[in-house]
Design an enzyme around this catalytic site. Structure first.
Site, PDB file in Angstrom:
ATOM      1  N   ASP A  19     -37.123 -39.832   3.968  1.00 44.10           N
ATOM      2  CA  ASP A  19     -36.618 -40.805   2.998  1.00 44.10           C
ATOM      3  C   ASP A  19     -37.191 -40.457   1.631  1.00 44.10           C
ATOM      4  OD1 ASP A  19     -35.722 -43.038   1.652  1.00 44.10           O
ATOM      5  OD2 ASP A  19     -37.291 -44.348   2.452  1.00 44.10           O
ATOM      6  N   ASP A  27     -32.537 -39.336   3.735  1.00 41.43           N
ATOM      7  CA  ASP A  27     -31.421 -39.064   2.832  1.00 41.43           C
ATOM      8  C   ASP A  27     -31.401 -37.592   2.425  1.00 41.43           C
ATOM      9  OD1 ASP A  27     -33.454 -38.956   0.759  1.00 41.43           O
ATOM     10  OD2 ASP A  27     -33.447 -41.150   0.841  1.00 41.43           O
ATOM     11  N   ASP A  96     -21.312 -31.669  10.616  1.00 41.43           N
ATOM     12  CA  ASP A  96     -20.878 -32.181  11.915  1.00 41.43           C
ATOM     13  C   ASP A  96     -19.428 -32.613  11.765  1.00 41.43           C
ATOM     14  OD1 ASP A  96     -20.934 -33.376  14.529  1.00 41.43           O
ATOM     15  OD2 ASP A  96     -23.083 -33.686  14.259  1.00 41.43           O
ATOM     16  N   ASP A 197     -17.994 -32.098  17.307  1.00 42.41           N
ATOM     17  CA  ASP A 197     -18.329 -33.164  18.248  1.00 42.41           C
ATOM     18  C   ASP A 197     -17.296 -33.261  19.377  1.00 42.41           C
ATOM     19  OD1 ASP A 197     -20.179 -35.524  18.542  1.00 42.41           O
ATOM     20  OD2 ASP A 197     -18.293 -36.638  18.463  1.00 42.41           O
ATOM     21  N   GLU A 249     -19.489 -28.948  20.723  1.00 44.67           N
ATOM     22  CA  GLU A 249     -20.168 -29.744  21.737  1.00 44.67           C
ATOM     23  C   GLU A 249     -19.134 -30.007  22.813  1.00 44.67           C
ATOM     24  OE1 GLU A 249     -22.373 -33.987  22.539  1.00 44.67           O
ATOM     25  OE2 GLU A 249     -20.457 -33.854  21.512  1.00 44.67           O
ATOM     26  N   HIS A 318     -30.110 -34.972  19.279  1.00 45.80           N
ATOM     27  CA  HIS A 318     -30.201 -36.402  18.966  1.00 45.80           C
ATOM     28  C   HIS A 318     -29.675 -37.293  20.081  1.00 45.80           C
ATOM     29  CE1 HIS A 318     -26.123 -35.283  18.281  1.00 45.80           C
ATOM     30  NE2 HIS A 318     -25.771 -36.536  18.128  1.00 45.80           N
ATOM     31  N   ASP A 319     -29.150 -36.709  21.145  1.00 44.44           N
ATOM     32  CA  ASP A 319     -28.613 -37.508  22.260  1.00 44.44           C
ATOM     33  C   ASP A 319     -29.509 -37.478  23.492  1.00 44.44           C
ATOM     34  OD1 ASP A 319     -26.274 -38.194  20.900  1.00 44.44           O
ATOM     35  OD2 ASP A 319     -25.149 -36.486  21.693  1.00 44.44           O
TER      36      ASP A 319
END
Ligand code: ISL
Ligand code: CA
Length: 538
Positions: A19, A27, A96, A197, A249, A318-319
């Site tokens: 951040d 960000d 992405d 994705d 993916e 991240h999953d």
């Protein structure tokens, strides 16, 4: 050789990376301020999880505008600056591309639900069955059904993921034109390619009932269908004009399906993320975990190494929960963290490092489901509640599988909020272990996981055999994995002990690396030891 066969790729989950303005949310300026960290790791490209405007039903995987930047993350100018600053450090940017669905807040959806042309058929709309039940019996990825009633349109729309993520209808040719336009928009700005994705689900052949399955009923109507391959080849024509790269993916793929998606000459994707190795500690669905059995994991890795000439290699994203508690050992945190790094960086393929993995971040330390943000976890909690699963068991299941395990803020130093934000509170809980798991500490420690990653990145750059060499497995027992990489006259053997006890292996050679301090190698591995050997006279 293509750049992506030499590169290490680093995944950033922007919300949790850095951040810069004290609102508790990572960000783009924050990412720019940390590019030197990635350069030190010799990263060749960054895959940015979505940074587009989004109501954050699924933290950016529900896009409401493909041609802009989420104001929480910055502006298009910030993005241009990121592309430029990364380029100055030899780092490419991958966006992405989430085109199976859009947010229901996307203008296309707003118009489609009002039947405004040409958007009327941009999504899968259907009415109830004659008996009043849902249009079909399909079930969604987040454990609930996948039809949502829309009052404005007076019909149901299909959503394979959360109900704010409406599936795009590729039977409507305009949809693909829109997507091509999105590709050009970002490629013209200088991005090097895309992570696509759930890209093998794009085409739904019909909306008929599926065969009943334990999970994902309806799958046969949309998994890797020929029309999806056609779509990918059409996109490839746009991408080729820019020499752009794509990694798809691809859920539920077999090696054969993967070859059809990314084989040389197919003109579709450059590589895929397959899931089989991530599923070897579960029964049927990810929420039913069993103990991790290294042998099954090795066998799966071997199968994919053999069957695919080139693929994406990853242990985290991240999953998924973090890899050390999952495939390594909390009690041997440092050793097993380095062992997993060794595996990742010595298999054949393009390695992907997920933010925080390079310092051995582990799963969250939350106390209950109210601290969890992940839309999937919340959906599963509702599902389990409906089946009267007691709270303690629900929490046990969610704590072990939640995607938030990998989404807690990056641990930069031992200052407030681990140096992630100046705000009092980060958007998601910072792991309290940051006092002893953080980058600043590890930079000063020659034996740290971070320094091991750097060291192996350098070795990989120096030794062609580690990038291009073929792969041959030598041993895969219930705890030991030994394999050889060979390239011309060069030959290197990697031996890994996935256990808390010493082990023996048959290989010998000149020691190149060990995650312990030792001079030579006589075939004996200490707990969670990883060695890299130069083979003599093979
Ligand atoms: O989380 C999962 C892996 O165990 C999957 O069910 C996951 O939802 C699937 O891999 C698809 O993931 C991608 O698309 C989703 C998004 O929520 C994920 O973050 C993304 O990686 C929908 O866009
Ligand atoms: Ca911010």
């Amino acid at each position: 050789m293509e750049w992506w066969k030499d590169a290490i790729i680093y995944q950033i989950y922007p919300r949790s990376f850095q951040d810069s303005n004290g609102d508790g949310i990572g960000d783009i300026p924050g990412i720019i301020s940390r590019l030197d960290h990635l350069q030190e790791l010799e990263v060749g490209a960054i895959w940015l999880s979505p940074v587009y405007p989004s109501p954050n039903g699924d933290n950016g995987y529900d896009i409401s505008d493909y041609k802009n930047i989420n104001p929480e993350y910055g502006t298009l100018e910030d993005m241009d600056r990121l592309i430029l600053e990364a380029k100055r450090r030899g780092i490419r940017i991958l966006m992405d591309l989430v085109i199976n669905h859009t947010s229901t807040k996307h203008e296309w959806f707003e118009k489609s639900r009002r039947r405004i042309e040409p958007y009327t058929d941009y999504y899968y709309w259907a009415s109830a069955k004659p008996d009043g039940s849902l249009p079909n019996n399909w079930t969604g990825f987040f454990g609930e059904d996948c039809w949502q009633w829309d009052d404005v349109r007076g019909e149901y729309y299909l959503h394979l993921f959360a109900k704010t993520q409406a599936d795009l209808n590729y039977h409507c040719p305009k949809v693909l034109d829109e997507v091509k336009d999105v590709l050009r928009f970002w490629l013209d700005r200088g991005v090097a390619g895309f992570r696509c994705d759930v890209i093998n689900l794009l085409w739904k052949d019909s909306l008929e009932d599926g065969e009943n399955r334990l999970a994902l009923t309806g799958l046969e109507h949309y998994l890797s269908l020929p029309e999806t391959h056609d779509i990918l080849r059409q996109l490839r024509r746009v991408l080729d004009g820019y020499k752009a790269f794509t990694v798809g993916e691809t859920v539920f793929v077999t090696p054969e399906m993967a070859r059809d998606l990314c084989g040389e000459g197919r003109q579709e994707l450059n590589m895929v993320f397959s899931f089989e190795h991530m599923e070897c500690d579960q029964h049927f669905v990810k929420w039913l975990k069993h103990d991790f059995h290294p042998k099954a994991f090795f066998k799966c890795l071997i199968k994919w190494q053999k069957e695919l000439f080139w693929n994406a290699i990853y242990l985290e994203n991240h999953d998924q929960p973090r890899s050390i508690p999952r495939f390594g050992s909390d009690g041997w945190w440092r050793e097993s963290g380095k062992l997993l790094a060794t595996l990742l960086l010595t298999l054949r393929g393009t390695p992907f490092i997920y933010q925080g993995q390079e310092i051995g971040m582990v799963d969250f330390d939350f106390d209950g489901v109210d601290q969890v943000n992940d839309v999937e976890s919340r959906s599963v909690d509702r599902f389990l509640t409906a089946y009267h699963v007691p709270e303690a068991l629900r929490w046990k299941i969610i704590a072990r599988t939640s995607r938030d395990n990998a989404r807690t803020p990056m641990q930069w130093d031992d200052g407030p909020n681990a140096g992630f934000t100046m705000a009092d509170k980060a958007w998601l809980g910072v792991n309290r272990n940051y006092h002893f798991v953080n980058l600043a500490d590890q930079e000063n420690d020659p034996d740290s996981i971070w320094n091991w990653y750097k060291n192996l990145a350098k070795l990989r750059r120096e030794r062609e055999v580690l990038r291009r060499g073929d792969f041959l497995w030598l041993e895969a027992t219930h705890r030991v994995f030994v394999y050889r990489r060979r390239w011309g006259a060069e030959s290197v053997t990697v031996a890994l002990n996935f256990s808390d006890r010493p082990a023996r292996v048959g290989s010998r050679g000149t020691l190149l690396r060990s995650n312990y301090h030792r001079d030579g190698f006589d075939g004996r591995l200490l707990p969670w030891e990883a060695v890299i050997l130069e083979d003599n006279g093979i």
